[in-house]
Write an enzyme that holds these catalytic residues in place. Structure first.
Site, PDB file in Angstrom:
ATOM      1  N   HIS A  29       0.708  -1.079   0.130  1.00 52.88           N
ATOM      2  CA  HIS A  29       0.064   0.025   0.062  1.00 52.88           C
ATOM      3  C   HIS A  29       0.985   1.279  -0.067  1.00 52.88           C
ATOM      4  CE1 HIS A  29       0.490  -1.226   3.880  1.00 52.88           C
ATOM      5  NE2 HIS A  29       0.584  -0.347   4.563  1.00 52.88           N
ATOM      6  N   LEU A  30       0.335   2.156  -0.738  1.00 58.29           N
ATOM      7  CA  LEU A  30       1.362   3.260  -0.946  1.00 58.29           C
ATOM      8  C   LEU A  30       0.653   4.507  -0.529  1.00 58.29           C
ATOM      9  CD1 LEU A  30       3.769   4.762  -2.746  1.00 58.29           C
ATOM     10  CD2 LEU A  30       1.751   4.901  -4.528  1.00 58.29           C
TER      11      LEU A  30
END
Length: 295
Positions: free
Chosen positions: A190-191
Protein backbone atom coordinates in the site's frame (compact mmCIF):
# COMPACT_ATOMS: atom_id res chain seq x y z
CA UNK A 1 -9.40 19.74 -13.44
CA UNK A 2 -8.79 16.08 -12.74
CA UNK A 3 -6.20 14.26 -14.75
CA UNK A 4 -7.72 12.10 -17.46
CA UNK A 5 -6.92 8.41 -17.25
CA UNK A 6 -6.80 6.01 -20.16
CA UNK A 7 -8.09 3.27 -17.85
CA UNK A 8 -11.73 2.52 -17.22
CA UNK A 9 -12.10 4.15 -13.84
CA UNK A 10 -14.75 4.70 -11.22
CA UNK A 11 -14.24 7.64 -8.92
CA UNK A 12 -15.71 9.59 -6.05
CA UNK A 13 -18.62 11.69 -7.27
CA UNK A 14 -20.53 14.56 -5.64
CA UNK A 15 -23.52 13.44 -3.63
CA UNK A 16 -26.64 15.52 -3.23
CA UNK A 17 -28.40 15.35 0.12
CA UNK A 18 -32.08 15.93 0.61
CA UNK A 19 -33.40 17.62 3.71
CA UNK A 20 -36.18 15.84 5.53
CA UNK A 21 -38.93 17.96 7.08
CA UNK A 22 -40.96 16.49 9.92
CA UNK A 23 -44.51 17.60 10.54
CA UNK A 24 -46.30 17.71 13.86
CA UNK A 25 -49.85 16.53 14.41
CA UNK A 26 -52.32 19.37 15.18
CA UNK A 27 -53.77 17.32 18.04
CA UNK A 28 -50.45 17.27 19.87
CA UNK A 29 -48.50 20.16 21.37
CA UNK A 30 -45.37 21.08 19.41
CA UNK A 31 -42.16 19.70 20.86
CA UNK A 32 -38.72 20.86 19.84
CA UNK A 33 -36.60 18.02 18.54
CA UNK A 34 -32.91 17.59 17.99
CA UNK A 35 -32.58 17.52 14.18
CA UNK A 36 -31.28 14.31 12.66
CA UNK A 37 -28.29 14.99 10.41
CA UNK A 38 -29.09 14.29 6.76
CA UNK A 39 -25.45 13.52 6.00
CA UNK A 40 -22.45 11.97 7.79
CA UNK A 41 -19.96 14.05 9.77
CA UNK A 42 -17.55 13.84 6.83
CA UNK A 43 -18.19 15.43 3.46
CA UNK A 44 -18.75 12.59 0.94
CA UNK A 45 -17.41 14.76 -1.90
CA UNK A 46 -14.18 15.76 -0.14
CA UNK A 47 -10.75 14.14 0.01
CA UNK A 48 -10.14 15.53 3.49
CA UNK A 49 -9.26 13.10 6.27
CA UNK A 50 -12.35 11.28 7.58
CA UNK A 51 -10.89 9.37 10.54
CA UNK A 52 -12.97 6.27 9.88
CA UNK A 53 -10.93 3.35 11.29
CA UNK A 54 -10.65 0.18 9.25
CA UNK A 55 -13.31 -2.20 10.63
CA UNK A 56 -12.09 -4.91 12.96
CA UNK A 57 -12.68 -8.51 11.86
CA UNK A 58 -15.31 -10.58 13.70
CA UNK A 59 -14.33 -12.00 17.08
CA UNK A 60 -13.48 -15.69 16.91
CA UNK A 61 -14.89 -18.49 19.03
CA UNK A 62 -12.05 -18.11 21.54
CA UNK A 63 -12.66 -14.39 21.91
CA UNK A 64 -9.67 -13.32 19.82
CA UNK A 65 -9.63 -11.27 16.65
CA UNK A 66 -7.78 -12.81 13.73
CA UNK A 67 -6.65 -11.14 10.56
CA UNK A 68 -6.85 -7.44 11.47
CA UNK A 69 -3.66 -6.91 9.49
CA UNK A 70 -5.33 -8.47 6.42
CA UNK A 71 -7.98 -5.79 5.95
CA UNK A 72 -6.16 -4.15 3.03
CA UNK A 73 -5.52 -7.54 1.46
CA UNK A 74 -9.26 -8.22 1.61
CA UNK A 75 -10.05 -4.81 0.12
CA UNK A 76 -7.68 -5.43 -2.79
CA UNK A 77 -9.54 -8.64 -3.67
CA UNK A 78 -12.98 -7.03 -3.94
CA UNK A 79 -14.49 -7.21 -7.42
CA UNK A 80 -16.64 -4.09 -6.99
CA UNK A 81 -14.97 -2.02 -4.25
CA UNK A 82 -17.11 1.05 -4.96
CA UNK A 83 -20.11 -1.00 -3.78
CA UNK A 84 -18.55 -3.48 -1.36
CA UNK A 85 -16.31 -1.27 0.77
CA UNK A 86 -17.63 0.20 4.05
CA UNK A 87 -19.09 3.73 3.74
CA UNK A 88 -16.51 6.48 3.64
CA UNK A 89 -13.56 4.29 2.64
CA UNK A 90 -13.56 4.17 -1.18
CA UNK A 91 -12.18 7.01 -3.31
CA UNK A 92 -11.53 5.65 -6.80
CA UNK A 93 -10.63 2.41 -8.54
CA UNK A 94 -9.76 0.95 -11.91
CA UNK A 95 -8.68 -2.43 -13.24
CA UNK A 96 -5.28 -2.32 -11.51
CA UNK A 97 -5.53 -0.01 -8.49
CA UNK A 98 -7.79 0.84 -5.59
CA UNK A 99 -7.54 4.19 -3.79
CA UNK A 100 -9.03 4.52 -0.30
CA UNK A 101 -8.90 6.81 2.71
CA UNK A 102 -6.33 5.74 5.26
CA UNK A 103 -8.19 4.59 8.36
CA UNK A 104 -5.81 6.49 10.64
CA UNK A 105 -4.97 9.64 8.71
CA UNK A 106 -1.88 11.51 9.89
CA UNK A 107 -2.49 14.70 7.87
CA UNK A 108 -5.25 16.80 6.36
CA UNK A 109 -5.09 14.56 3.29
CA UNK A 110 -3.98 10.95 3.60
CA UNK A 111 -4.95 8.29 1.07
CA UNK A 112 -3.72 4.79 0.27
CA UNK A 113 -3.27 3.27 -3.19
CA UNK A 114 -3.36 -0.53 -3.38
CA UNK A 115 -2.58 -2.77 -6.34
CA UNK A 116 -5.69 -4.84 -7.05
CA UNK A 117 -5.56 -8.59 -6.54
CA UNK A 118 -5.31 -10.19 -8.97
CA UNK A 119 -3.12 -7.56 -10.64
CA UNK A 120 -3.24 -7.95 -14.45
CA UNK A 121 0.06 -7.75 -16.35
CA UNK A 122 0.43 -6.05 -19.72
CA UNK A 123 1.95 -9.24 -21.14
CA UNK A 124 -0.95 -11.34 -19.91
CA UNK A 125 -1.46 -13.26 -16.70
CA UNK A 126 -1.37 -11.75 -13.23
CA UNK A 127 1.12 -10.97 -10.48
CA UNK A 128 1.22 -13.84 -7.95
CA UNK A 129 -0.49 -12.88 -4.70
CA UNK A 130 2.67 -13.76 -2.77
CA UNK A 131 4.48 -10.92 -4.58
CA UNK A 132 2.05 -8.35 -3.15
CA UNK A 133 2.14 -9.34 0.53
CA UNK A 134 4.40 -6.40 1.40
CA UNK A 135 6.98 -4.07 -0.11
CA UNK A 136 9.84 -6.51 0.51
CA UNK A 137 8.10 -9.25 -1.47
CA UNK A 138 7.24 -6.86 -4.30
CA UNK A 139 10.84 -5.65 -4.60
CA UNK A 140 11.96 -9.26 -5.10
CA UNK A 141 9.38 -9.82 -7.83
CA UNK A 142 10.26 -9.70 -11.55
CA UNK A 143 7.07 -7.64 -11.90
CA UNK A 144 8.12 -4.98 -9.38
CA UNK A 145 8.75 -2.17 -11.87
CA UNK A 146 5.46 -2.68 -13.71
CA UNK A 147 3.47 -2.57 -10.47
CA UNK A 148 5.39 0.46 -9.17
CA UNK A 149 4.87 2.38 -12.42
CA UNK A 150 1.13 1.75 -12.28
CA UNK A 151 1.03 2.96 -8.67
CA UNK A 152 3.02 6.04 -9.71
CA UNK A 153 0.54 6.94 -12.46
CA UNK A 154 -2.36 6.62 -10.07
CA UNK A 155 -0.52 8.62 -7.40
CA UNK A 156 0.02 11.47 -9.87
CA UNK A 157 -3.71 11.58 -10.54
CA UNK A 158 -4.59 11.45 -6.85
CA UNK A 159 -2.10 14.24 -6.08
CA UNK A 160 -3.76 16.43 -8.69
CA UNK A 161 -7.17 15.70 -7.16
CA UNK A 162 -5.84 16.68 -3.73
CA UNK A 163 -4.19 19.87 -4.96
CA UNK A 164 -7.38 20.90 -6.76
CA UNK A 165 -9.24 20.62 -3.47
CA UNK A 166 -6.50 22.45 -1.56
CA UNK A 167 -6.77 25.40 -3.93
CA UNK A 168 -10.55 25.38 -3.69
CA UNK A 169 -10.72 25.07 0.10
CA UNK A 170 -7.62 26.96 1.28
CA UNK A 171 -6.68 29.19 -1.65
CA UNK A 172 -3.24 27.60 -1.96
CA UNK A 173 -1.68 24.16 -2.27
CA UNK A 174 1.22 22.55 -0.45
CA UNK A 175 3.41 19.51 -0.89
CA UNK A 176 1.96 16.01 -1.17
CA UNK A 177 4.34 13.13 -0.44
CA UNK A 178 4.13 9.68 -1.98
CA UNK A 179 5.88 6.67 -0.50
CA UNK A 180 5.93 3.42 1.42
CA UNK A 181 6.70 2.56 5.01
CA UNK A 182 9.85 0.47 5.14
CA UNK A 183 8.12 -1.90 7.56
CA UNK A 184 4.36 -2.15 7.09
CA UNK A 185 1.92 -2.88 9.88
CA UNK A 186 -0.66 -4.39 7.49
CA UNK A 187 -0.44 -7.04 4.81
CA UNK A 188 -0.58 -6.13 1.12
CA UNK A 189 1.44 -3.46 -0.66
CA UNK A 190 0.00 0.00 0.00
CA UNK A 191 1.31 3.37 -1.12
CA UNK A 192 0.77 6.43 1.08
CA UNK A 193 -0.28 9.70 -0.54
CA UNK A 194 -0.11 12.22 2.29
CA UNK A 195 -0.04 16.00 2.53
CA UNK A 196 3.04 17.50 4.16
CA UNK A 197 1.17 19.48 6.85
CA UNK A 198 0.95 16.44 9.17
CA UNK A 199 -1.91 18.12 11.02
CA UNK A 200 -4.10 15.41 12.48
CA UNK A 201 -5.55 14.44 15.86
CA UNK A 202 -4.33 10.92 15.04
CA UNK A 203 -0.69 12.03 15.21
CA UNK A 204 -0.16 10.93 18.79
CA UNK A 205 3.35 9.64 19.31
CA UNK A 206 6.95 9.58 18.12
CA UNK A 207 6.37 6.52 15.95
CA UNK A 208 3.58 8.26 14.05
CA UNK A 209 5.75 11.29 13.33
CA UNK A 210 8.98 9.53 12.47
CA UNK A 211 7.30 6.97 10.21
CA UNK A 212 6.28 9.81 7.86
CA UNK A 213 9.26 12.11 8.29
CA UNK A 214 10.46 12.83 4.73
CA UNK A 215 14.21 12.64 5.39
CA UNK A 216 14.61 10.23 8.31
CA UNK A 217 14.59 7.10 6.14
CA UNK A 218 11.58 5.11 7.32
CA UNK A 219 9.31 6.73 4.73
CA UNK A 220 10.57 5.51 1.35
CA UNK A 221 9.70 7.95 -1.42
CA UNK A 222 8.20 6.21 -4.44
CA UNK A 223 10.40 8.10 -6.90
CA UNK A 224 13.54 6.85 -5.13
CA UNK A 225 12.27 3.27 -5.02
CA UNK A 226 11.49 3.30 -8.75
CA UNK A 227 14.87 4.79 -9.61
CA UNK A 228 16.71 2.10 -7.67
CA UNK A 229 14.62 -0.69 -9.19
CA UNK A 230 15.35 0.67 -12.66
CA UNK A 231 19.07 0.69 -11.80
CA UNK A 232 19.15 -2.93 -10.74
CA UNK A 233 17.06 -3.28 -7.60
CA UNK A 234 16.14 -1.69 -4.29
CA UNK A 235 17.63 -3.41 -1.26
CA UNK A 236 15.89 -2.78 2.05
CA UNK A 237 17.87 -2.47 5.26
CA UNK A 238 17.21 -4.74 8.22
CA UNK A 239 13.91 -4.50 10.06
CA UNK A 240 15.78 -3.62 13.26
CA UNK A 241 17.54 -0.67 11.63
CA UNK A 242 14.26 0.77 10.39
CA UNK A 243 12.51 0.26 13.72
CA UNK A 244 15.36 2.11 15.45
CA UNK A 245 14.49 5.17 13.34
CA UNK A 246 11.07 5.35 14.98
CA UNK A 247 12.77 6.16 18.29
CA UNK A 248 14.67 9.16 16.93
CA UNK A 249 13.92 12.65 18.37
CA UNK A 250 10.97 14.71 17.13
CA UNK A 251 12.63 16.92 14.51
CA UNK A 252 10.60 19.49 12.59
CA UNK A 253 10.42 19.45 8.81
CA UNK A 254 10.54 23.26 8.74
CA UNK A 255 13.84 25.20 8.87
CA UNK A 256 15.78 25.49 11.13
CA UNK A 257 14.60 21.92 11.92
CA UNK A 258 14.00 22.40 15.61
CA UNK A 259 13.75 19.38 17.95
CA UNK A 260 10.70 19.06 20.21
CA UNK A 261 10.24 17.15 23.44
CA UNK A 262 6.52 16.41 23.17
CA UNK A 263 3.95 15.76 20.45
CA UNK A 264 1.68 18.65 21.59
CA UNK A 265 4.60 21.07 21.25
CA UNK A 266 5.35 19.70 17.79
CA UNK A 267 1.70 19.93 16.76
CA UNK A 268 1.44 23.58 17.78
CA UNK A 269 4.62 24.30 15.85
CA UNK A 270 3.31 22.52 12.74
CA UNK A 271 0.04 24.46 12.88
CA UNK A 272 1.86 27.81 13.13
CA UNK A 273 4.27 26.99 10.32
CA UNK A 274 1.55 25.69 8.01
CA UNK A 275 -0.53 28.83 8.54
CA UNK A 276 2.54 31.03 7.98
CA UNK A 277 3.40 29.17 4.78
CA UNK A 278 -0.16 29.64 3.56
CA UNK A 279 -0.09 33.38 4.16
CA UNK A 280 3.25 33.68 2.38
CA UNK A 281 2.11 31.64 -0.63
CA UNK A 282 -1.15 33.56 -1.01
CA UNK A 283 0.60 36.93 -0.69
CA UNK A 284 3.13 35.90 -3.34
CA UNK A 285 0.35 34.72 -5.66
CA UNK A 286 -1.54 37.97 -5.15
CA UNK A 287 1.56 40.03 -5.89
CA UNK A 288 2.30 38.03 -9.03
CA UNK A 289 -1.26 38.55 -10.26
CA UNK A 290 -1.04 42.27 -9.54
CA UNK A 291 2.25 42.53 -11.44
CA UNK A 292 0.85 40.69 -14.45
CA UNK A 293 -2.12 43.05 -14.63
CA UNK A 294 0.01 46.17 -14.31
CA UNK A 295 2.53 44.87 -16.84
Amino acid sequence: MLARSHHSVTRLLPVKHSRSHSSTSPSRPHRSRVPTPSHPAWDPTSLRARFIPFPLPPTGAMGSRAGWDRVLEDYAKLKSPERELPPGVWVTSDEKTLTIFDGYEKAKYHLLILPRAPFPLESGGTVPASHLVNLASLLKSPHALEVLKVLERQADEVKEMIRDEMEKEEGWSWDVRVGFHAVESMRHVHLHVISSDMLSPKLKNKKHWNSFHPTLGYFLHLSNVIREVENGGYVLDSRASYEALLKEPLVSTYPPYETFKTIPDLQRHLQREWEKEGRTRKQAAGQAESNSKSG
